[in-house]
Structure formats: structure tokens, C-alpha cells
Design a protein around this motif. Structure first.
Motif, short mmCIF file in Angstrom:
data_model
loop_
_atom_site.label_atom_id
_atom_site.label_comp_id
_atom_site.label_asym_id
_atom_site.label_seq_id
_atom_site.Cartn_x
_atom_site.Cartn_y
_atom_site.Cartn_z
N PRO A 31 9.40 -1.47 31.34
CA PRO A 31 8.53 -0.90 32.12
C PRO A 31 7.97 -2.02 32.83
CG PRO A 31 8.15 0.17 30.13
CD PRO A 31 9.13 -1.10 29.81
N GLY A 32 7.29 -1.90 34.14
CA GLY A 32 6.97 -3.11 34.87
C GLY A 32 7.85 -3.88 35.62
N THR A 33 9.10 -3.60 35.27
CA THR A 33 10.29 -4.52 35.89
C THR A 33 11.10 -3.72 36.61
OG1 THR A 33 11.87 -4.19 34.22
CG2 THR A 33 10.16 -6.25 34.17
N ARG B 71 8.77 1.23 42.91
CA ARG B 71 7.75 0.03 42.63
C ARG B 71 6.31 0.37 42.07
NH1 ARG B 71 9.65 -2.99 48.47
NH2 ARG B 71 7.86 -4.24 48.02
N ARG C 158 6.09 0.55 38.87
CA ARG C 158 5.93 -0.98 38.12
C ARG C 158 4.70 -1.38 38.12
NH1 ARG C 158 9.71 -4.62 41.36
NH2 ARG C 158 11.19 -2.97 42.05
N VAL C 159 3.65 -1.04 38.80
CA VAL C 159 2.62 -1.35 39.11
C VAL C 159 1.58 -0.79 37.89
CG1 VAL C 159 0.12 -1.02 40.42
CG2 VAL C 159 2.18 -1.88 41.45
N LYS D 115 3.28 0.12 35.18
CA LYS D 115 3.88 -0.02 34.01
C LYS D 115 4.61 1.12 33.30
CE LYS D 115 2.84 -4.71 33.08
NZ LYS D 115 2.56 -4.96 34.27
N SER E 56 7.50 3.79 32.28
CA SER E 56 8.58 3.49 31.73
C SER E 56 9.71 4.01 32.85
CB SER E 56 8.73 4.56 30.47
OG SER E 56 10.28 4.51 30.12
N ASN E 57 10.78 3.26 32.49
CA ASN E 57 11.75 3.42 33.57
C ASN E 57 13.00 4.31 32.94
OD1 ASN E 57 11.05 1.86 35.68
ND2 ASN E 57 11.78 -0.09 34.81
N GLU F 17 -1.00 0.24 45.97
CA GLU F 17 -1.00 -0.69 44.86
C GLU F 17 -2.44 -1.14 45.03
OE1 GLU F 17 2.06 -3.53 46.39
OE2 GLU F 17 3.55 -2.52 44.68
N GLN G 193 -5.46 -0.70 41.74
CA GLN G 193 -6.30 -1.86 40.94
C GLN G 193 -7.65 -1.24 40.92
OE1 GLN G 193 -4.65 -4.36 39.98
NE2 GLN G 193 -3.31 -5.32 41.19
#
Lengths: 416, 160
Positions: A117-119, A244, A247-248, A250, A252-253, A293, A297
Motif C-alpha cells: 500500500p502507498g506504492t 494514485r 496511494r495517498v 495508503k 491496499s493494492n 490529494e 490532507q
């Protein structure tokens, strides 16, 4: 696994075969064998069990009649008259090898390279993954199809578009087996693979195609021997935007970021307003991505909304944009059919929104299940099968992969 | 096993020598894709002066002007040669057929040539950047290994 919707085909005939299986095993062997007891209606690609949606019988749509093509019994008897094509696909993080013979998917095993996750997945690592599993997949495909190398008539592979290193790793194997077994080679356009498999599985005659995946976002319609692009993304693909964003947060892929965003979106309650960027026939997603994104935040820190709300809002916004450009193309073409292909096409919310639009227009929606929506080898084999019968061949010297390969570059000689 | 030779500019064979006065004309003549005017370049290089030379079809490329004045730096000074023996000529040809078609990612900086003589696949690289040369060679070896595994598992080749 959510229930299949009425417009989804390629899954209704299998009893429980798809339930709970999200990846790794896009096999359709069971589905094909289930057809035989019911017999094949002339020209029909699928016969459905009683009580399930029926497909219109289609004859002659594929172009010139072939010998014995409309005789149901002969279809299953004469092996040599029916070319069997092996297809290799590995342009992104999915690698699949499929076998198709005369409109029947005999095997379709697949593996996915999933990153933490996150990548995201990088070309070199993805290629390494593909190289590690491709030979096992090839063996699996042949075994599942019950064929030997000599039963294969043609080797098809993805020539492009896609990521360079993974494409090369797969092409190299395709070229090697084509030479080892002395079979003709065919370089296939990945997008056309999706379209041809969508047509085969759903039986749609001449639909407006919404092709949406991590790498591509296009609205395509067939006209005069080309798959013409009516609208597309001017920057990133919708799937890329979703991946993407995952990923922000996190997310799971596994099995795919898009699937997990879809599940989270179901629990979203609040619609966060995002930029809506349709540009005529085209769409743009990179602005939405930077916006969300940024918003993520801020809003998550203040507790103004939950990650589920953001997933929900992103889906609602980008899918509405896709529905709009598809509708625009359908209006231009006077089309009464829409077909969704590509990995993002698995998303049931997108299918729901498209169905609403189609119903308002009196059009029919077609979609396939995750075996064929997500990149797979059989779609390359199917497109290769059409091309092979139409006489296309790719000499070794022309077989280099290409990361940029427009859908309308290919001359579609196998359709009228 | 594999026989590999790395030569920093002193390779044998046609067109391989790159340093020294002898090399200058050939270097000027070969140049890179952005330097079509062979004769003009050779003259400039032979004159030994670092001045911009006007060419008939100058194709601007990153650092184009700098390249014109630093004739030596942009040529491919680094080389690598690999000889891969195979059990038969046919298998060497098959490997070549599988590995040759894809273009190099950094075509301007690295080039490689594959040839088959007998049952040996010979690969020669020329590159201006040692890092890109290393990457290209390593990628090639990964794909070569894949081809060999494929041939071992799904071969032997059908006789023609």
C-alpha cells in the motif's frame, strides 16, 4: 463478491465459478464446457442455461462465412478447420496467457504483480515479476486448454501500448516459442484486444466502446475499418487517477486499488465537491487528482470528511464525466449500444451510472466480468484470432514493442 | 559459458576504434544520429579546432551546440562485447530473432548489434555513457536468460 448485474455477460452461465474470485484465474474452461450439453445455436457464441438472459443469435457478423461455420455439430468436431491462437499479455502489472479457438476461450490463467500500500508498480520490478512467472503460465494455459504446441496455429502477443520493460519481457517469450514451434507471430494492439474480447463475450454488434483502465481512457467506435477514437483523456487515465489516489490514502493494492476504492466508496456518505473537467469530447483527470490529494490532507486532518467520503466523491465525479463523453459519442453516432471494457469497467458503480444513461436513451449496455475486463491473455488471443483469419502476420523484424500505439493505427480488415 | 570483453575504446573490427588520430575521421563520420554531415565533421575534427561547424541538416538535440564543440565527448567511447554459444545454429538464430527486434530505450546514447556466426550469438554494444551501457547490458542478460529458459522448457526447435 457483489451480484452480477443483468447486463454482465460471460459469467451468468458459470455456477458460483466467479463468486469470491477476484483475480488469478481468469480461466473460462468451465464456462466453455458448460455450453456443450445445451448445443450451439447457429452463429451464437454463447448458449445460456435456461432461465438466464439470452443473447441474440448472431450469424455472419464476423465477416465472410467460413466453411462449416454455421453447423453446430461440426464446430466441435473438426479441429483443423478452427485456428487455435495463443495470446500473451503483460503490458502493465497483470501477466496472462490465453488460448482461444474459434470464439471459445479454452484457457486464461493470469497473475498480478501487487505492490505494498502507498506504492505503485515500477517497470523494472514488474518486468522481473513477469519473467519469473510467464513460463509457468504458458504451461498452465496449454494444460488447461488440453493442447500441445503443435495444436496452436498462431502466437499473438501485445505489441503495445504499455510499459516498456514488461512488454519486452513478454514479447521475447512469444517470439521464442513462435520460432521454436515454427508458428506465425502476431503483434496485437492492447486496446483492440479489449474491444474484440468485449465483442466476443457480450455479443454486442457495433457498440460505442468506453475503454477505461489504469493506462487508457478512450471512447471508441468502429467506422470503416478503424476503431476511431471519439474522445479520450488529455492527460492521465481514469484508472491511473484512482490508483494514485489510493496511494495517498495508503489503500491496499490487493487485488487492485480500484476495487478497494469501490468498496470504501459504498460506505461514503458525504459528497465532496471536486473539479469536473470534461473538455468537449475529451476528459482530464490530472487536475482532479492534484485537487483531491490536496483536499485529502486537509479534510482528513480536520475530520471534515472520511476517506470513504473521498472515495465516493472521486468515483461519482470521474464516472459522471465518463458517462457524459460516452453519451456524447453515442449521440454523434446514433448508437444504441454501449460496451465498457478495461479494468475500471469492473466497477459496478460505473456500470450502474452507464446503465442509467443508456436506459434514458433507449440503448443497451454491455459489460464483462473481471475475467475479461482486467488485462488477460485470452483477449490478445481473440484479437489475434481475428487478425490471423484476416491474413495479418507480424514478421520478426517488425515485431518490436512500442509504448505508444494508437487504437486507430490498426487497419481492422476483419470487419465490414 | 559466456565470453565477455569490455573494451574502453580499443575494440577490434570495423568501425570500432575510437581514439587516436586514426579514429577521428571515422568518429566524425559515424557520430550519432544528430550528426548527418560526415565529411564536414571529419574536416572539423581533423582541423583540431573546437569551433561550431555548420551542417546542411543540423538537427538540434539536447546540448547540441555543446556537442558541436566537444566532438570527442558525444561519441561512443565505451564498448562491450558478448559471445553466447548455443547448442546449434538454429537455436542461436532463434535467440537472435527474439532479442534483436526491440529498440534500445536510449537509442542515441547506446546502440547494440546482434549477429550470429555458426552457433554463436555475438552482441556488441557502443555507448557514450557507462551507466546506460551497464543498464542495457544487464537488461539484455535478463532477457537472454529468459530466452534460454524458454528454449530449455519448450524446445527443442521443430525441424524446418
Amino acid at each position: 463478491m457483489p451480484a452480477q448485474r443483468p447486463w454482465q455477460l460471460g459469467g451468468q452461465i458459470l455456477e458460483g465459478a466467479l463468486l469470491g474470485r477476484r483475480d488469478d484465474g481468469g480461466g473460462a474452461g468451465a464456462g466453455v464446457r458448460a455450453l456443450e450439453p445445451f448445443g450451439a445455436r447457429p452463429g451464437a457464441r454463447f448458449c445460456l442455461a435456461p432461465g438466464v438472459l439470452s443473447l441474440p443469435a448472431r450469424s455472419g457478423i464476423r465477416g465472410p462465412a467460413r466453411p462449416g461455420g454455421s453447423q453446430p455439430c461440426r464446430r466441435f468436431l473438426s479441429v483443423s478447420a478452427m485456428p487455435a491462437v495463443l495470446g500473451f499479455e503483460g503490458s502493465a502489472n497483470k501477466i496472462g496467457v490465453g488460448v482461444v479457438r474459434d470464439g471459445a476461450v479454452l484457457a486464461n490463467p493470469r497473475r498480478t504483480y501487487v505492490t505494498p500500500p502507498g506504492t505503485g508498480f515500477l517497470p523494472g520490478d514488474t518486468a522481473r515479476h513477469h519473467r519469473a512467472v510467464i513460463l509457468d503460465l504458458l504451461q498452465e494455459a496449454l494444460t488447461e486448454a488440453g493442447l500441445t504446441s503443435q495444436d496452436i496455429d498462431c502466437i499473438a502477443y501485445t505489441k503495445g501500448p504499455g510499459m516498456g520493460a514488461p512488454l519486452v519481457s513478454v514479447a521475447v517469450v512469444a517470439r521464442t516459442v513462435a520460432q521454436l514451434w515454427n508458428k506465425p507471430l502476431l503483434g496485437v494492439n492492447h486496446c483492440i484486444g479489449h474491444i474484440e474480447m468485449g465483442r466476443l463475450i457480450t455479443g454486442a454488434t457495433s457498440p460505442t466502446v468506453l475503454y477505461v483502465s489504469g493506462g487508457n481512457t478512450q471512447v471508441i467506435a468502429y467506422s470503416e475499418h478503424r476503431y476511431r477514437i471519439f474522445g479520450e483523456t488529455i492527460d492521465i487515465a481514469v484508472g491511473n487517477c484512482l490508483d494514485r489516489f489510493a496511494r495517498v490514502l495508503k489503500i491496499s493494492n490487493d487485488p487492485s486499488p480500484g476495487y478497494n476504492i469501490e468498496q470504501m466508496a459504498k460506505r461514503g456518505k458525504k459528497l465532496v465537491e471536486l473539479p469536473y473537467t470534461v473538455k468537449g469530447m475529451d476528459v482530464s483527470f490530472s487536475g482532479i487528482l492534484s485537487f483531491i490529494e490536496d483536499v485529502a490532507q486537509r479534510m482528513l486532518a480536520t475530520g471534515e470528511c472520511t476517506p470513504e467520503d473521498l472515495c465516493f466523491s472521486l468515483q461519482e465525479t470521474v464516472f459522471a464525466m465518463l458517462v457524459e463523453i460516452t453519451e456524447r459519442a453515442m449521440a454523434h453516432c446514433g448508437s444504441q449500444e454501449a460496451l465498457i471494457v478495461g479494468g475500471v469497467g469492473c466497477n459496478l458503480r460505473l456500470q450502474e451510472m452507464m446503465e442509467t444513461m443508456c436506459q434514458e436513451r433507449g440503448a443497451r449496455l454491455f459489460a464483462t466480468d473481471e475475467r475479461f475486463c482486467i488485462d488477460n491473455g485470452a483477449m490478445i488471443a481473440q484479437a489475434g484470432w481475428e487478425m490471423f483469419r484476416a491474413g495479418h502476420r507480424t514478421p520478426l523484424s517488425d515485431s518490436g514493442i512500442t509504448q505508444r500505439y494508437r487504437t486507430d493505427e490498426v487497419e481492422v480488415t476483419w470487419r465490414d | 559459458m559466456l565470453a565477455a570483453g569490455a573494451d574502453a575504446g580499443a575494440g577490434g573490427g570495423a568501425g570500432a576504434a575510437d581514439d587516436g588520430a586514426d579514429g577521428q575521421d571515422r568518429r566524425g563520420g559515424r557520430g550519432g544520429p544528430g550528426f548527418p554531415g560526415g565529411a564536414g565533421e571529419a574536416a572539423a575534427a581533423a582541423a583540431g579546432r573546437a569551433r561550431p561547424v555548420s551542417r546542411a541538416r543540423h538537427v538540434p538535440e539536447p546540448g547540441g551546440d555543446a556537442a558541436a564543440t566537444t566532438g570527442r565527448r558525444e561519441t561512443r567511447r565505451h564498448g562491450f562485447a558478448l559471445c553466447v554459444p548455443f547448442p546449434s545454429c538454429l537455436e542461436a538464430e532463434i535467440a537472435c530473432g527474439s532479442l534483436a527486434p526491440d529498440a534500445e530505450p536510449h537509442r542515441k546514447a547506446v546502440e547494440k548489434q546482434l549477429t550470429v556466426s555458426g552457433s554463436v550469438l555475438a552482441v556488441r554494444w557502443r555507448a557514450e555513457d557507462p551507466r546506460l551501457l551497464r543498464i542495457s547490458v544487464l537488461n539484455f542478460l535478463d532477457h537472454l536468460s529468459l530466452v534460454m529458459r524458454t528454449m530449455r522448457r519448450f524446445g527443442p526447435p521443430i525441424s524446418r
